[in-house]
Motif scaffolding. Structure first.
Motif, short mmCIF file in Angstrom:
data_model
loop_
_atom_site.label_atom_id
_atom_site.label_comp_id
_atom_site.label_asym_id
_atom_site.label_seq_id
_atom_site.Cartn_x
_atom_site.Cartn_y
_atom_site.Cartn_z
N ILE A 161 0.84 -1.20 0.00
CA ILE A 161 0.00 0.00 0.00
C ILE A 161 0.88 1.25 0.00
O ILE A 161 0.69 2.16 -0.81
N TYR A 162 1.85 1.28 0.91
CA TYR A 162 2.73 2.45 0.99
C TYR A 162 3.69 2.52 -0.18
O TYR A 162 4.01 3.61 -0.67
N HIS A 163 4.14 1.34 -0.67
CA HIS A 163 5.06 1.32 -1.80
C HIS A 163 4.38 1.85 -3.06
O HIS A 163 5.02 2.51 -3.88
N THR A 164 3.10 1.58 -3.20
CA THR A 164 2.35 2.06 -4.36
C THR A 164 2.41 3.58 -4.47
O THR A 164 2.46 4.13 -5.58
N ASP A 165 2.41 4.26 -3.33
CA ASP A 165 2.45 5.72 -3.31
C ASP A 165 3.85 6.30 -3.52
O ASP A 165 3.98 7.50 -3.77
N ALA A 166 4.88 5.46 -3.42
CA ALA A 166 6.25 5.94 -3.59
C ALA A 166 6.60 6.06 -5.07
O ALA A 166 6.22 5.22 -5.88
N GLU A 167 7.32 7.08 -5.40
CA GLU A 167 7.77 7.30 -6.78
C GLU A 167 8.79 6.23 -7.16
O GLU A 167 9.77 6.02 -6.44
N PRO A 168 8.57 5.51 -8.29
CA PRO A 168 9.55 4.49 -8.70
C PRO A 168 10.96 5.08 -8.81
O PRO A 168 11.14 6.18 -9.34
N GLY A 169 11.91 4.35 -8.26
CA GLY A 169 13.30 4.80 -8.29
C GLY A 169 13.68 5.70 -7.13
O GLY A 169 14.87 5.98 -6.93
N SER A 170 12.71 6.17 -6.38
CA SER A 170 13.00 7.05 -5.25
C SER A 170 13.65 6.26 -4.11
O SER A 170 13.59 5.03 -4.06
N THR A 171 14.26 6.98 -3.18
CA THR A 171 14.86 6.35 -2.01
C THR A 171 13.81 5.57 -1.24
O THR A 171 14.05 4.46 -0.78
N GLN A 172 12.62 6.17 -1.12
CA GLN A 172 11.54 5.50 -0.41
C GLN A 172 11.15 4.19 -1.10
O GLN A 172 10.98 3.16 -0.44
N VAL A 215 6.03 -8.91 -4.98
CA VAL A 215 7.35 -8.42 -4.55
C VAL A 215 8.26 -8.29 -5.76
O VAL A 215 8.96 -7.28 -5.93
N LYS A 216 8.25 -9.29 -6.62
CA LYS A 216 9.09 -9.26 -7.82
C LYS A 216 8.65 -8.15 -8.77
O LYS A 216 9.48 -7.48 -9.39
N ALA A 217 7.34 -7.93 -8.89
CA ALA A 217 6.84 -6.85 -9.75
C ALA A 217 7.26 -5.49 -9.20
O ALA A 217 7.70 -4.62 -9.96
N PHE A 218 7.12 -5.29 -7.90
CA PHE A 218 7.57 -4.04 -7.29
C PHE A 218 9.08 -3.87 -7.48
O PHE A 218 9.56 -2.76 -7.72
N GLU A 219 9.82 -4.96 -7.38
CA GLU A 219 11.28 -4.92 -7.54
C GLU A 219 11.65 -4.38 -8.93
O GLU A 219 12.62 -3.66 -9.09
N ARG A 220 10.83 -4.73 -9.93
CA ARG A 220 11.08 -4.27 -11.31
C ARG A 220 10.36 -2.96 -11.61
O ARG A 220 10.34 -2.53 -12.77
N ASP A 221 9.74 -2.36 -10.60
CA ASP A 221 8.93 -1.13 -10.77
C ASP A 221 7.80 -1.36 -11.76
O ASP A 221 7.46 -0.49 -12.56
#
Length: 178
Positions: free
Chosen positions: A66-77, A140-146
């Motif tokens: 949920i929180y990762h979805t709101d983070a800009e891809p490639g950002s530190t967050q 997790v793998k999809a988020f890992e690849r943005d």
């Protein structure tokens, strides 16, 4: 200042997790070799510990999504969430799931002989819980690849799946309605 996402700390966390799993496995093997009169209770306790660990991960992972979805891809967050998700999956969830299955199947065989409608229904729900785990692993793998294509609202909905399955499993185990 040392960051928790540093590779050195990740390796240290992995070593600690491997030691904990090794301790858990040696304890289980030691119990089988010792074969105390109350072996069933020991295995049941280890099974419950594994289940609690697995469920904690299944409850927490979609919150991270949920929180990762709101983070800009490639950002530190976003990169921090990737580390958290990967470590949660590999260090806690995967080992806990495997131990849950191994110990649970042993109990189902040794105590119940795989008999009972409630047991079959429970195993069916655990299979569904495992499918949720696999689905989260792929996420997790999809988020890992943005490459996450799902909304925070979707992950909020998915956050309920482990809870509903857990409720059904606990009722079946405790009440044994059929």
């Amino acid at each position: 200042m040392e960051k928790q996402t540093d590779e050195k700390l990740g390796a240290y966390a992995r070593r600690r997790a491997h030691l904990a799993i090794l301790f858990f496995a040696l304890l289980a093997v030691g119990l089988f070799l010792w074969n105390p009169d109350d072996l069933y209770l020991w295995i049941k306790a280890l099974h419950i510990i594994a289940v609690i660990s697995w469920m904690a991960g299944l409850f927490y992972m979609p919150r991270l999504f949920i929180y990762h979805t709101d983070a800009e891809p490639g950002s530190t967050q976003s990169e921090t969430f990737k580390v958290m998700e990967r470590r949660l999956l590999k260090v806690i969830m995967n080992p806990a799931m495997m131990l849950t299955w191994i110990l649970g199947l042993y109990l189902a065989w040794s105590v119940y002989g795989f008999q009972g409608g409630w047991l079959h229904a429970k195993i069916g729900l655990v299979v569904l819980l495992t499918a949720v785990h696999v689905f989260f692993s792929r996420a997790v793998k999809a988020f890992e690849r943005d490459e996450n294509r799902r909304s925070a609202r979707y992950w909020r909905f998915m956050n309920e799946a482990p809870t509903l399955l857990m409720i059904g499993i606990v009722i079946l185990v405790v009440v044994k309605p059929f």
